[in-house]
Motif scaffolding. Structure first.
Motif, PDB file in Angstrom:
ATOM      1  N   ALA A 123      -8.193   1.716 -40.661  1.00 39.42           N
ATOM      2  CA  ALA A 123      -9.204   2.872 -41.683  1.00 39.42           C
ATOM      3  C   ALA A 123      -8.564   3.734 -42.253  1.00 39.42           C
ATOM      4  CB  ALA A 123     -10.307   2.976 -40.874  1.00 39.42           C
ATOM      5  N   ARG A 124      -7.942   4.641 -40.964  1.00 38.50           N
ATOM      6  CA  ARG A 124      -6.850   6.128 -41.961  1.00 38.50           C
ATOM      7  C   ARG A 124      -5.806   5.658 -42.265  1.00 38.50           C
ATOM      8  NH1 ARG A 124      -8.171  10.699 -39.659  1.00 38.50           N
ATOM      9  NH2 ARG A 124      -6.580  11.381 -39.311  1.00 38.50           N
ATOM     10  N   LYS A 125      -5.523   4.546 -42.514  1.00 37.62           N
ATOM     11  CA  LYS A 125      -4.264   3.937 -43.023  1.00 37.62           C
ATOM     12  C   LYS A 125      -4.696   4.124 -44.560  1.00 37.62           C
ATOM     13  CE  LYS A 125      -1.141   1.197 -39.972  1.00 37.62           C
ATOM     14  NZ  LYS A 125      -1.144  -0.091 -40.178  1.00 37.62           N
ATOM     15  N   ARG A 126      -5.789   3.972 -44.900  1.00 40.15           N
ATOM     16  CA  ARG A 126      -6.298   3.483 -45.869  1.00 40.15           C
ATOM     17  C   ARG A 126      -7.360   4.824 -47.014  1.00 40.15           C
ATOM     18  NH1 ARG A 126      -9.970  -1.274 -45.555  1.00 40.15           N
ATOM     19  NH2 ARG A 126      -9.646  -1.159 -42.957  1.00 40.15           N
ATOM     20  N   TYR A 127      -7.505   5.346 -45.976  1.00 39.93           N
ATOM     21  CA  TYR A 127      -8.667   6.528 -45.996  1.00 39.93           C
ATOM     22  C   TYR A 127      -7.989   7.771 -45.452  1.00 39.93           C
ATOM     23  CZ  TYR A 127     -11.363   2.704 -47.689  1.00 39.93           C
ATOM     24  OH  TYR A 127     -11.678   1.495 -48.588  1.00 39.93           O
ATOM     25  N   LYS A 128      -7.851   8.869 -45.550  1.00 37.90           N
ATOM     26  CA  LYS A 128      -7.460   9.928 -45.022  1.00 37.90           C
ATOM     27  C   LYS A 128      -8.248  10.689 -44.291  1.00 37.90           C
ATOM     28  CE  LYS A 128      -2.799  11.616 -45.251  1.00 37.90           C
ATOM     29  NZ  LYS A 128      -1.767  11.468 -45.528  1.00 37.90           N
ATOM     30  N   SER A 129      -9.864  10.705 -44.529  1.00 39.10           N
ATOM     31  CA  SER A 129     -10.395  11.144 -44.411  1.00 39.10           C
ATOM     32  C   SER A 129     -11.046  10.700 -43.188  1.00 39.10           C
ATOM     33  CB  SER A 129     -12.085  11.281 -45.210  1.00 39.10           C
ATOM     34  OG  SER A 129     -12.331  10.203 -46.498  1.00 39.10           O
ATOM     35  N   ALA A 130     -11.217   8.872 -43.509  1.00 38.08           N
ATOM     36  CA  ALA A 130     -11.697   8.385 -42.349  1.00 38.08           C
ATOM     37  C   ALA A 130     -11.238   8.832 -40.114  1.00 38.08           C
ATOM     38  CB  ALA A 130     -11.176   6.848 -41.862  1.00 38.08           C
ATOM     39  N   PRO A 131     -12.842   8.674 -39.457  1.00 41.07           N
ATOM     40  CA  PRO A 131     -12.417   9.604 -38.093  1.00 41.07           C
ATOM     41  C   PRO A 131     -11.564   9.870 -37.540  1.00 41.07           C
ATOM     42  CG  PRO A 131     -14.272   7.995 -38.445  1.00 41.07           C
ATOM     43  CD  PRO A 131     -14.101   8.335 -39.604  1.00 41.07           C
ATOM     44  N   ARG A 132     -10.748  10.288 -37.065  1.00 40.50           N
ATOM     45  CA  ARG A 132     -10.146   9.964 -35.656  1.00 40.50           C
ATOM     46  C   ARG A 132     -10.270   9.535 -35.066  1.00 40.50           C
ATOM     47  NH1 ARG A 132      -6.222  13.721 -35.329  1.00 40.50           N
ATOM     48  NH2 ARG A 132      -6.570  14.099 -33.299  1.00 40.50           N
ATOM     49  N   PHE A 133     -10.207   8.269 -33.963  1.00 44.15           N
ATOM     50  CA  PHE A 133     -11.410   7.712 -33.043  1.00 44.15           C
ATOM     51  C   PHE A 133      -9.748   7.481 -31.524  1.00 44.15           C
ATOM     52  CE2 PHE A 133     -11.765   4.688 -29.582  1.00 44.15           C
ATOM     53  CZ  PHE A 133     -12.911   5.028 -29.967  1.00 44.15           C
ATOM     54  N   ALA A 134      -9.580   8.490 -30.569  1.00 43.12           N
ATOM     55  CA  ALA A 134      -8.276   8.623 -29.377  1.00 43.12           C
ATOM     56  C   ALA A 134      -7.368   7.618 -29.874  1.00 43.12           C
ATOM     57  CB  ALA A 134      -9.170   6.974 -28.477  1.00 43.12           C
ATOM     58  N   PRO A 135      -6.966   9.365 -30.764  1.00 40.54           N
ATOM     59  CA  PRO A 135      -5.600   9.157 -31.564  1.00 40.54           C
ATOM     60  C   PRO A 135      -4.468   9.099 -30.305  1.00 40.54           C
ATOM     61  CG  PRO A 135      -6.210  11.367 -31.435  1.00 40.54           C
ATOM     62  CD  PRO A 135      -7.304  10.678 -30.918  1.00 40.54           C
ATOM     63  N   ALA A 136      -4.551   9.923 -28.594  1.00 38.40           N
ATOM     64  CA  ALA A 136      -3.240   8.726 -27.635  1.00 38.40           C
ATOM     65  C   ALA A 136      -3.828   8.180 -27.047  1.00 38.40           C
ATOM     66  CB  ALA A 136      -3.522  10.215 -27.134  1.00 38.40           C
ATOM     67  N   GLY A 137      -4.973   7.146 -27.356  1.00 38.47           N
ATOM     68  CA  GLY A 137      -5.145   5.758 -26.516  1.00 38.47           C
ATOM     69  C   GLY A 137      -6.268   5.780 -25.476  1.00 38.47           C
ATOM     70  N   GLN A 138      -5.369   4.693 -24.783  1.00 40.15           N
ATOM     71  CA  GLN A 138      -6.547   5.018 -23.575  1.00 40.15           C
ATOM     72  C   GLN A 138      -5.605   3.919 -22.738  1.00 40.15           C
ATOM     73  OE1 GLN A 138      -9.207   1.129 -22.954  1.00 40.15           O
ATOM     74  NE2 GLN A 138      -7.958  -0.276 -24.292  1.00 40.15           N
ATOM     75  N   SER A 139      -5.570   4.996 -21.607  1.00 40.60           N
ATOM     76  CA  SER A 139      -4.980   4.568 -20.390  1.00 40.60           C
ATOM     77  C   SER A 139      -6.154   4.361 -19.085  1.00 40.60           C
ATOM     78  CB  SER A 139      -4.522   5.769 -20.070  1.00 40.60           C
ATOM     79  OG  SER A 139      -4.813   6.821 -19.545  1.00 40.60           O
ATOM     80  N   THR A 140      -5.582   3.623 -18.438  1.00 46.38           N
ATOM     81  CA  THR A 140      -6.533   3.411 -16.696  1.00 46.38           C
ATOM     82  C   THR A 140      -5.220   3.304 -15.389  1.00 46.38           C
ATOM     83  OG1 THR A 140      -7.582   2.021 -16.303  1.00 46.38           O
ATOM     84  CG2 THR A 140      -5.403   1.392 -16.215  1.00 46.38           C
ATOM     85  N   GLN A 141      -6.124   3.356 -15.366  1.00 47.49           N
ATOM     86  CA  GLN A 141      -5.679   3.997 -13.088  1.00 47.49           C
ATOM     87  C   GLN A 141      -5.949   2.312 -11.946  1.00 47.49           C
ATOM     88  OE1 GLN A 141      -6.479   7.881 -11.980  1.00 47.49           O
ATOM     89  NE2 GLN A 141      -7.258   6.823  -9.678  1.00 47.49           N
ATOM     90  N   MET A 142      -4.872   2.393 -10.684  1.00 48.06           N
ATOM     91  CA  MET A 142      -5.102   1.148 -10.320  1.00 48.06           C
ATOM     92  C   MET A 142      -5.051   2.470  -9.065  1.00 48.06           C
ATOM     93  SD  MET A 142      -3.352  -2.476 -11.091  1.00 48.06           S
ATOM     94  CE  MET A 142      -2.416  -2.193 -12.240  1.00 48.06           C
ATOM     95  N   ILE A 143      -5.510   1.623  -7.698  1.00 50.03           N
ATOM     96  CA  ILE A 143      -5.600   2.511  -6.891  1.00 50.03           C
ATOM     97  C   ILE A 143      -4.540   1.395  -5.407  1.00 50.03           C
ATOM     98  CG2 ILE A 143      -6.433   3.181  -4.500  1.00 50.03           C
ATOM     99  CD1 ILE A 143      -9.556   3.713  -6.196  1.00 50.03           C
ATOM    100  N   VAL A 144      -3.647   2.205  -5.252  1.00 53.34           N
ATOM    101  CA  VAL A 144      -2.303   1.569  -4.308  1.00 53.34           C
ATOM    102  C   VAL A 144      -2.769   0.876  -2.886  1.00 53.34           C
ATOM    103  CG1 VAL A 144      -0.050   0.921  -4.217  1.00 53.34           C
ATOM    104  CG2 VAL A 144      -0.627   1.020  -6.659  1.00 53.34           C
ATOM    105  N   GLY A 145      -2.503  -0.052  -2.363  1.00 51.00           N
ATOM    106  CA  GLY A 145      -2.921   0.240  -0.673  1.00 51.00           C
ATOM    107  C   GLY A 145      -3.631   0.544   0.115  1.00 51.00           C
ATOM    108  N   ALA A 146      -5.571   0.435  -1.062  1.00 52.04           N
ATOM    109  CA  ALA A 146      -6.656   0.323  -0.344  1.00 52.04           C
ATOM    110  C   ALA A 146      -6.438  -0.888  -0.229  1.00 52.04           C
ATOM    111  CB  ALA A 146      -7.643   0.853  -1.333  1.00 52.04           C
ATOM    112  N   ASP A 147      -6.383  -2.619  -1.023  1.00 50.84           N
ATOM    113  CA  ASP A 147      -6.611  -3.893  -0.737  1.00 50.84           C
ATOM    114  C   ASP A 147      -5.502  -3.773  -0.458  1.00 50.84           C
ATOM    115  OD1 ASP A 147      -5.692  -3.610  -3.320  1.00 50.84           O
ATOM    116  OD2 ASP A 147      -7.021  -4.960  -4.007  1.00 50.84           O
TER     117      ASP A 147
END
Ligand code: SF4
Length: 415
Positions: free
Chosen positions: A209-233
């Motif tokens: 949407a932001r490519k087409r309309y500059k006024s479109a709201p921003r949404f998590a521009p730095a994207g999403q991430s996740t975490q995994m715990i290592v060694g507990a299972d």
């Protein structure tokens, strides 16, 4: 809960937040202050974490929990319901004021906010969103905001978080569904993945949407991430590498973070007594880089692991382990080989490969030229051909591994 002042709460809630590894801000877009109302950048202090973006820029974030109370009882978590720890809870306004105060003093460039679950997932998520909303709308805060969201919360609330935050993360927690069931029985892999799918769709739709309309709201521009715990299972490095790769592919994640499980006070009996070696976490990060920047497939990274145990070697990095196992792919001619083959040479990073490609346009490269681009030419020599160098007997050399492996002393740092 005893009455605590803000400083005492900060001590408890900054300490409780240190178990979360997913505190980095690669890919952020700087918020400019066109209206002149913005405020705003770095140094250390209680609750401040330093995160490095891929370009090497160091940013400081106030890393805290809204509360370390929780109605869930995830076995690996120090904040779980049955854990015997001091509890504290910030009001939303306290988090807002702390963030602003640290920001104005240039202690931080942003906020990383997570929370235990109080009353319900929706109630907690509402408070997390309110902090971000107030910072952005009431105080015109232009700094970086990373919110940890709760997958069980109403999707509309999670969406609200994305409208205010630069980055959103939803933890998958454990590499396997069986591990999640055993160690975090109140969580559901389906709900976690559902929330990540929703986030991916919203990020893509908004970017479109932001490519087409500059006024479109921003949404998590730095994207999403996740975490995994290592060694507990019981998940092997092979399981973790495959899971990480699937997460990148399916949810368009910016980063997967690996957090070596650390034994906690009053640990549940179902947990291992010892933490895995920190080197294991380090090797998984190296594997992650091989897949994201060096063109290795997950299958190739897994092939570097021990066939019997599925674990990556601790004494050598996965790129070197792969090269030692697949010696038929070497030696690589630094004066002729394409970039993707040069990237396979142990000890040659992306910058060094870029420098080789640029330099060889003008002249043939000798071993000394390559030595200037790397930390240790001894590690590279068996795997490359240069104008004045050609290794012999690579496939049969029994002494190759000890020759190219780092000294044991260096490894002790990560033991
Ligand atoms: S829901 Fe989060 S804070 Fe609560 S016990 Fe589980 S991991 Fe810990």
């Amino acid at each position: 809960m005893a009455q605590l002042d803000t400083r005492q709460k900060l001590e408890i809630l900054a300490d409780a937040a240190k178990y979360d590894a997913s505190c980095a801000s690669s890919g952020s877009v700087k918020r400019t202050s066109r209206d002149g109302k913005g405020i705003g950048s770095t140094d250390g202090g209680m609750g401040i974490c330093h995160a490095y973006a891929p370009d090497g820029r160091c940013i400081s974030l106030l890393k805290i929990l809204l509360t370390n109370s929780c109605i869930f009882d995830c076995h690996y978590c120090i904040n779980r319901k049955s854990s015997n720890v001091r509890r504290a809870r910030f009001t939303t306004d306290e988090v807002v004021q702390l963030t602003l105060a640290f920001y104005r003093r240039n202690y931080i460039e942003g906020l990383f906010l997570s929370s235990g679950i109080i009353r319900s997932s929706d109630y907690t998520m509402e408070r997390i969103v309110e902090v971000a909303r107030s910072l952005r709308e009431d105080h015109h805060f232009r700094g970086y905001i990373h919110l940890k969201t709760i997958p069980d919360a109403d999707p509309a609330l999670v969406h609200q978080a994305g409208l205010h935050a630069d980055r959103i993360s939803i933890n998958v927690e454990l590499p396997t569904v069986a591990g999640l069931k055993r160690l975090a029985p109140e969580k559901s892999a389906g709900r976690i993945e559902g929330a990540m799918t929703g986030m991916k769709t919203a990020i893509l739709d908004t970017a479109d949407a932001r490519k087409r309309y500059k006024s479109a709201p921003r949404f998590a521009p730095a994207g999403q991430s996740t975490q995994m715990i290592v060694g507990a299972d019981a998940a092997t490095d092979g399981d973790i590498v495959r899971k990480a790769s699937a997460l990148y592919d399916r949810f368009g994640l910016r980063r997967v973070y690996y957090s070596a499980f650390s034994p906690i006070p009053d640990a549940s009996a179902v947990l291992p007594l010892q933490r895995p070696p920190l080197m294991r976490e380090h090797r998984l990060y190296q594997s992650d880089w091989l897949m994201r920047f060096y063109g290795y497939t997950p299958g190739e990274v897994v092939a570097a692991a021990d066939d019997a145990t599925g674990m990556l070697p601790l004494d050598i990095d996965p790129k070197l382990a792969w090269a030692l196992k697949f010696r038929g792919s070497f030696p690589v001619d630094v004066n002729r080989a394409p970039r993707e083959l040069l990237l396979r040479v142990p000890g040659l990073g992306t910058k060094a490969v870029g420098a080789i490609l640029a330099a060889r346009r003008w002249r043939r490269l000798h071993l000394a030229d390559i030595a200037r681009l790397t930390v240790s030419i001894a590690k590279l020599r068996p795997f490359l051909i240069a104008a004045d160098w050609r290794p012999t007997g690579l496939a049969d050399r029994l002494d190759l591994r000890p020759l190219v492996a780092p000294r044991a002393k260096q490894l002790e740092l990560f033991a």
